[in-house]
Motif scaffolding. Structure first.
Motif, PDB file in Angstrom:
ATOM      1  N   ALA A  48       1.096  -1.269  -0.063  1.00 57.11           N
ATOM      2  CA  ALA A  48      -0.072   0.024  -0.103  1.00 57.11           C
ATOM      3  C   ALA A  48       0.884   1.275  -0.213  1.00 57.11           C
ATOM      4  CB  ALA A  48      -0.797   0.129   1.127  1.00 57.11           C
ATOM      5  N   THR A  49       0.407   2.422  -0.536  1.00 55.88           N
ATOM      6  CA  THR A  49       0.992   3.421  -0.718  1.00 55.88           C
ATOM      7  C   THR A  49      -0.099   4.657  -0.431  1.00 55.88           C
ATOM      8  OG1 THR A  49       2.547   5.036  -1.750  1.00 55.88           O
ATOM      9  CG2 THR A  49       1.244   3.573  -3.115  1.00 55.88           C
ATOM     10  N   GLY A  54      -2.050  -7.479   7.550  1.00 57.93           N
ATOM     11  CA  GLY A  54      -1.670  -8.553   6.688  1.00 57.93           C
ATOM     12  C   GLY A  54      -0.712  -7.744   5.519  1.00 57.93           C
ATOM     13  N   LEU A  55      -0.418  -6.451   5.849  1.00 56.26           N
ATOM     14  CA  LEU A  55       0.422  -5.901   4.822  1.00 56.26           C
ATOM     15  C   LEU A  55       1.535  -6.419   4.707  1.00 56.26           C
ATOM     16  CD1 LEU A  55       0.054  -3.708   2.607  1.00 56.26           C
ATOM     17  CD2 LEU A  55       0.989  -2.127   4.160  1.00 56.26           C
ATOM     18  N   ASP A  56       2.000  -6.634   3.437  1.00 51.21           N
ATOM     19  CA  ASP A  56       3.808  -7.179   3.322  1.00 51.21           C
ATOM     20  C   ASP A  56       4.696  -6.064   3.104  1.00 51.21           C
ATOM     21  OD1 ASP A  56       3.113 -10.051   3.504  1.00 51.21           O
ATOM     22  OD2 ASP A  56       1.895  -9.563   1.663  1.00 51.21           O
ATOM     23  N   TYR A  57       4.125  -4.826   2.279  1.00 47.73           N
ATOM     24  CA  TYR A  57       5.171  -3.879   1.733  1.00 47.73           C
ATOM     25  C   TYR A  57       4.467  -2.623   2.155  1.00 47.73           C
ATOM     26  CZ  TYR A  57       8.195  -7.385  -0.245  1.00 47.73           C
ATOM     27  OH  TYR A  57       9.341  -8.225  -0.557  1.00 47.73           O
ATOM     28  N   TYR A  58       5.157  -1.419   2.456  1.00 45.07           N
ATOM     29  CA  TYR A  58       4.513  -0.379   2.542  1.00 45.07           C
ATOM     30  C   TYR A  58       5.284   0.763   1.436  1.00 45.07           C
ATOM     31  CZ  TYR A  58       1.690   4.042   3.551  1.00 45.07           C
ATOM     32  OH  TYR A  58       1.348   5.115   3.688  1.00 45.07           O
ATOM     33  N   ASN A  59       4.893   1.228   0.509  1.00 46.09           N
ATOM     34  CA  ASN A  59       5.660   2.182  -0.297  1.00 46.09           C
ATOM     35  C   ASN A  59       5.610   3.643   0.044  1.00 46.09           C
ATOM     36  OD1 ASN A  59       4.981   3.950  -3.031  1.00 46.09           O
ATOM     37  ND2 ASN A  59       6.991   3.145  -2.959  1.00 46.09           N
ATOM     38  N   HIS A  60       6.847   4.249   0.142  1.00 47.08           N
ATOM     39  CA  HIS A  60       7.019   5.639   0.542  1.00 47.08           C
ATOM     40  C   HIS A  60       8.306   5.969  -0.141  1.00 47.08           C
ATOM     41  CE1 HIS A  60       5.160   8.962   2.744  1.00 47.08           C
ATOM     42  NE2 HIS A  60       6.237   9.331   3.408  1.00 47.08           N
ATOM     43  N   CYS A 103       9.323  -0.329   0.912  1.00 40.98           N
ATOM     44  CA  CYS A 103       9.453  -0.145  -0.396  1.00 40.98           C
ATOM     45  C   CYS A 103       9.594   1.177  -0.736  1.00 40.98           C
ATOM     46  CB  CYS A 103       8.230  -0.539  -1.188  1.00 40.98           C
ATOM     47  SG  CYS A 103       8.182  -0.305  -3.084  1.00 40.98           S
ATOM     48  N   CYS A 104      10.991   1.801  -0.984  1.00 36.16           N
ATOM     49  CA  CYS A 104      11.332   3.305  -1.021  1.00 36.16           C
ATOM     50  C   CYS A 104      12.347   3.473  -2.110  1.00 36.16           C
ATOM     51  CB  CYS A 104      12.007   3.606   0.266  1.00 36.16           C
ATOM     52  SG  CYS A 104      12.486   5.289   0.552  1.00 36.16           S
ATOM     53  N   GLY A 105      11.997   4.567  -3.068  1.00 37.31           N
ATOM     54  CA  GLY A 105      12.839   4.949  -3.943  1.00 37.31           C
ATOM     55  C   GLY A 105      12.543   6.469  -4.416  1.00 37.31           C
TER      56      GLY A 105
END
Ligand code: SAM
Ligand code: DTB
Ligand code: SF4
Length: 344
Positions: free
Chosen positions: A160-161, A177-183, A219-221
């Motif tokens: 989720a982002t 149950g979130l696996d990845y957080y995009n920021h 998750c970060c870029g």
């Protein structure tokens, strides 16, 4: 690059903060882990290698840490579109810019699940839900938690982002149950003020700390081609690579220029400079999945093939990103077949 293993105290409680790159060579003392620190100069030296040497180095690192012919595929869905209060200069969803994006309220659960099922059927392993918020209010978060739980139950990894997180929100996302957080950090600290004024770099790092503290993958870029200098591209990578734990997933976006946003009309970046950025990301973050993200539509097969050679091993898959286009799944499948790549 400096590797340090030493016996002095390790401050694992340290909050993530903007890294003073000049101080790096003297920093990083830690009791039981080897700390690798990349200065901007080290990363600039990578960028300045002859192209073939840089790609060779990136391939060596890539093959040591990853399956060489496998690419992770994530599908994106904009679950709440447009009307955002923030002023990110690249973004077509900011309410203050006049773009063709039409505002849409939070999607209904069943529609999200139908999109997730279609993504799974077409071969995606991760489903990423994006919302045009500064950050979620509790009344927004509740229905998103339900979406996350049900997408996860379908057997997809969830991402989720949703913007900046407040105390307690990362815990709720983890519980769902979130696996990845995009920021994303988006750019180097020195260029950040030219891009966004409504939130600080430190705000972003604080959200990333909240995500890390509950063991959700990070998750970060960032975005390349916004008029930043090469040193600033290296500066972004230094911030990412020098995190106490680098992000598991690093999306490298090429600016998608959208009419009506302040960044529309920025001089286009040389595609080979984009490939160099991917290679430098691969070398500085060996264990991370480096995602070839926005901008693939303008690249063609040859540039994308170079990006995979440079160590990219993840893409956004499906004909739409959030509001802009992405290659059709059929085109990606054909490219994967030509290159002998398999989807994971
Ligand atoms: N609103 C939330 C936030 O900004 O944190 C989540 C969604 S936001 C659209 C996610 C990321 O998409 C941004 O941080 C930015 O890196 C990327 N992005 C947005 N517009 C873009 C564009 N025109 N080109 C490339 N990347 C873009
Ligand atoms: C990321 O780094 N890139 C994606 C995802 N994370 C959310 C978003 C790209 C957005 C491109 C512009 C748009 O489609 O609105
Ligand atoms: Fe809003 Fe996110 Fe777009 Fe910034 S990037 S304007 S926070 S939707």
């Amino acid at each position: 690059m400096e590797q340090q293993t030493s016996s002095s105290a390790c401050n694992s409680e340290l909050q993530t903060s903007i890294i003073n790159i000049d101080g790096l060579k003297a920093a990083g003392n830690c009791d039981h882990v080897t700390v690798e620190r990349w200065s901007v100069d080290d990363i600039m030296a990578l960028f300045e290698l002859p192209f073939n040497d840089l790609l060779h180095k990136a391939q060596l690192v890539h093959r040591e840490h990853h399956e060489p012919n496998a690419v992770q595929v994530s599908t994106l869905l904009s679950i709440k579109t447009g009307g955002c209060s923030e002023d990110c200069g690249y973004c077509p969803q900011a309410a203050r810019y006049h773009t063709e994006v039409e505002n849409e309220p939070l999607m209904k659960l069943d529609d999200v699940l139908a999109a997730a099922k279609a993504a799974k059927d077409s071969g995606a392993s991760r489903f990423c839900m994006g919302a045009a918020w500064r950050g979620p209010k509790q009344r927004d978060l509740d229905p998103v938690l339900k979406m996350i739980a049900e997408v996860k139950a379908m057997g997809l990894e969830t991402c989720a982002t949703l913007g900046m997180l407040k105390d307690g929100q990362a815990e709720q996302l983890k519980e769902a149950g979130l696996d990845y957080y995009n920021h994303n950090l988006d750019t180097a600290p020195e260029y950040y003020g030219d891009v966004i004024s409504t939130r600080t770099y430190q705000d972003r790092l604080d959200t990333l700390d909240r995500v890390r503290s509950v063991d959700i993958n990070v998750c970060c870029g960032g975005i390349i081609g916004m008029g930043e200098s090469r040193a600033q591209r290296a500066g972004l990578l230094a911030q990412l690579a020098n995190m106490e734990q680098p992000p598991e997933s690093v999306p490298i976006n090429l600016l998608t220029q959208v009419e009506g946003t302040p960044m529309h009309g920025t001089e286009a970046l040389d595609p080979l400079e984009f490939v160099r950025t991917i290679a430098a990301a691969r070398v500085t973050m060996p264990n991370s999945f480096v995602r070839l993200s926005a901008g693939r539509q303008s690249m063609g097969d040859a540039v994308q093939a170079l990006c995979f050679l440079a160590g990219a091993n993840s893409i956004f898959y499906g004909e739409k990103l959030l509001t802009t286009g992405n290659p059709e799944a059929d085109a990606d499948n054909a490219l994967f077949a030509k290159l002998g790549l398999k989807k994971i």
